[in-house]
Enzyme design. Structure first.
Site, PDB file in Angstrom:
ATOM      1  N   GLY A  11      88.273  65.632  -4.709  1.00  0.00           N
ATOM      2  CA  GLY A  11      87.437  64.878  -3.777  1.00  0.00           C
ATOM      3  C   GLY A  11      87.704  63.389  -3.691  1.00  0.00           C
ATOM      4  O   GLY A  11      86.833  62.631  -3.262  1.00  0.00           O
ATOM      5  N   ASN A  13      89.679  61.970  -1.586  1.00  0.00           N
ATOM      6  CA  ASN A  13      89.638  61.635  -0.147  1.00  0.00           C
ATOM      7  C   ASN A  13      88.194  61.602   0.345  1.00  0.00           C
ATOM      8  O   ASN A  13      87.814  60.727   1.115  1.00  0.00           O
ATOM      9  CB  ASN A  13      90.476  62.625   0.657  1.00  0.00           C
ATOM     10  CG  ASN A  13      91.945  62.285   0.609  1.00  0.00           C
ATOM     11  OD1 ASN A  13      92.385  61.319   1.226  1.00  0.00           O
ATOM     12  ND2 ASN A  13      92.713  63.034  -0.170  1.00  0.00           N
ATOM     13  N   MET A  89      91.055  74.196   0.744  1.00  0.00           N
ATOM     14  CA  MET A  89      92.178  75.099   0.514  1.00  0.00           C
ATOM     15  C   MET A  89      91.965  76.494   1.115  1.00  0.00           C
ATOM     16  O   MET A  89      92.361  77.492   0.527  1.00  0.00           O
ATOM     17  CB  MET A  89      92.462  75.185  -0.990  1.00  0.00           C
ATOM     18  CG  MET A  89      92.975  73.872  -1.546  1.00  0.00           C
ATOM     19  SD  MET A  89      94.362  73.212  -0.556  1.00  0.00           S
ATOM     20  CE  MET A  89      94.846  71.805  -1.505  1.00  0.00           C
ATOM     21  N   ARG A  90      91.346  76.538   2.283  1.00  0.00           N
ATOM     22  CA  ARG A  90      91.183  77.813   2.982  1.00  0.00           C
ATOM     23  C   ARG A  90      91.679  77.653   4.409  1.00  0.00           C
ATOM     24  O   ARG A  90      91.632  76.555   4.969  1.00  0.00           O
ATOM     25  CB  ARG A  90      89.717  78.226   3.037  1.00  0.00           C
ATOM     26  CG  ARG A  90      89.056  78.378   1.701  1.00  0.00           C
ATOM     27  CD  ARG A  90      87.632  78.827   1.876  1.00  0.00           C
ATOM     28  NE  ARG A  90      87.583  80.235   2.210  1.00  0.00           N
ATOM     29  CZ  ARG A  90      87.688  81.197   1.312  1.00  0.00           C
ATOM     30  NH1 ARG A  90      87.822  80.917   0.040  1.00  0.00           N
ATOM     31  NH2 ARG A  90      87.641  82.454   1.683  1.00  0.00           N
ATOM     32  N   ASN A 106      92.700  67.138   9.601  1.00  0.00           N
ATOM     33  CA  ASN A 106      93.197  67.540   8.283  1.00  0.00           C
ATOM     34  C   ASN A 106      94.179  66.499   7.768  1.00  0.00           C
ATOM     35  O   ASN A 106      94.842  65.805   8.545  1.00  0.00           O
ATOM     36  CB  ASN A 106      93.910  68.895   8.391  1.00  0.00           C
ATOM     37  CG  ASN A 106      94.366  69.402   7.033  1.00  0.00           C
ATOM     38  OD1 ASN A 106      93.652  69.292   6.034  1.00  0.00           O
ATOM     39  ND2 ASN A 106      95.584  69.941   6.964  1.00  0.00           N
ATOM     40  N   HIS A 108      97.458  66.159   5.106  1.00  0.00           N
ATOM     41  CA  HIS A 108      98.429  66.979   4.378  1.00  0.00           C
ATOM     42  C   HIS A 108      99.397  66.065   3.619  1.00  0.00           C
ATOM     43  O   HIS A 108      99.935  65.117   4.197  1.00  0.00           O
ATOM     44  CB  HIS A 108      99.198  67.874   5.366  1.00  0.00           C
ATOM     45  CG  HIS A 108     100.078  68.842   4.656  1.00  0.00           C
ATOM     46  ND1 HIS A 108      99.571  69.934   3.984  1.00  0.00           N
ATOM     47  CD2 HIS A 108     101.413  68.869   4.468  1.00  0.00           C
ATOM     48  CE1 HIS A 108     100.570  70.587   3.420  1.00  0.00           C
ATOM     49  NE2 HIS A 108     101.693  69.976   3.699  1.00  0.00           N
TER      50      HIS A 108
END
Ligand code: GAR
Length: 202
Positions: A11, A13, A89-90, A106, A108
């Protein structure tokens, strides 16, 4: 504008975003953190910031669709306008993506389309890449695929350990994500095909 964060892990971010909102850099309400992991440290961070946090156990749902529908229900209840994935992570179902079309961001830890999926930093490092980086993008139905808002590169030095590289990637993430969210909140991002244009401030 109402924001929700979905996260599964540490967490950092999430915390950066929460701070940026608290400081007024991003003018929005962080309504809720949703996590799929009971032991995710991000939950502790949310409580520290007094932000509502909800753990939803995937095991309690027969299908991914049912699970995502539960999240959608919460997001609608909270009148969420922007969904931020921060180490979530889904894979979102197509129904989720459709419900929040062009309203999901998102981050990455690689230069997409390279190293999609999990463990991207480690895979780029072990591959012997000389350059990797961070991508922030809108989410579409495909994995790590939607239109790119920001992308910034990092050189991998001979002296870099994986841990050092991870630290540099995370620092860059914490710099870029609040900027991208701010632009979204100010309605300054315009998507045309795969291109994201940044509109000037009026
Ligand atoms: C971040 O590095 C983020 O880019 C990555 O998970 C980490 C979460 O860190 N996301 C993915 O790999 C998504 N495919 P955090 O929990 O400290 O924010």
């Amino acid at each position: 504008m109402n924001i929700a964060v979905l996260a599964s892990g540490n967490g950092t971010n999430f915390e950066t975003i929460a701070k940026a909102i608290k400081k007024g850099y991003i003018k929005a309400n962080l309504k809720v953190l949703i996590t799929d992991r009971e032991d995710a440290f991000v939950r502790v961070r949310a409580r520290r910031f007094k932000i509502k946090e909800i753990f939803i156990n995937p095991k309690n749902f027969k299908t991914r669709l049912d699970f995502d529908n539960q999240i959608i229900k919460i997001l609608k209840n909270e009148k969420v306008d922007l969904v931020i994935l921060a180490g979530y992570m889904r894979i979102l179902t197509a129904n989720f993506v459709k419900t929040f079309k062009n309203k999901i961001l998102n981050i990455h830890p690689a230069l997409l389309p390279a190293f999609k999926g999990v463990d991207a930093i480690k895979r780029a490092y072990n591959y012997g890449c000389k350059i990797t980086g961070v991508t922030i993008h809108f989410v579409d139905e495909k994995i790590d695929h939607g239109p790119i808002i920001f992308q910034e590169a990092i050189k991998i030095k001979d002296t870099d350990t994986l841990e050092k590289l991870e630290e540099r990637i995370h620092d860059l993430e914490h710099k870029l994500y609040p900027k991208a969210i701010k632009l979204f909140v100010e309605k300054r991002l315009k998507i045309k095909n795969r291109w994201v244009y940044i509109k000037n401030k009026n």
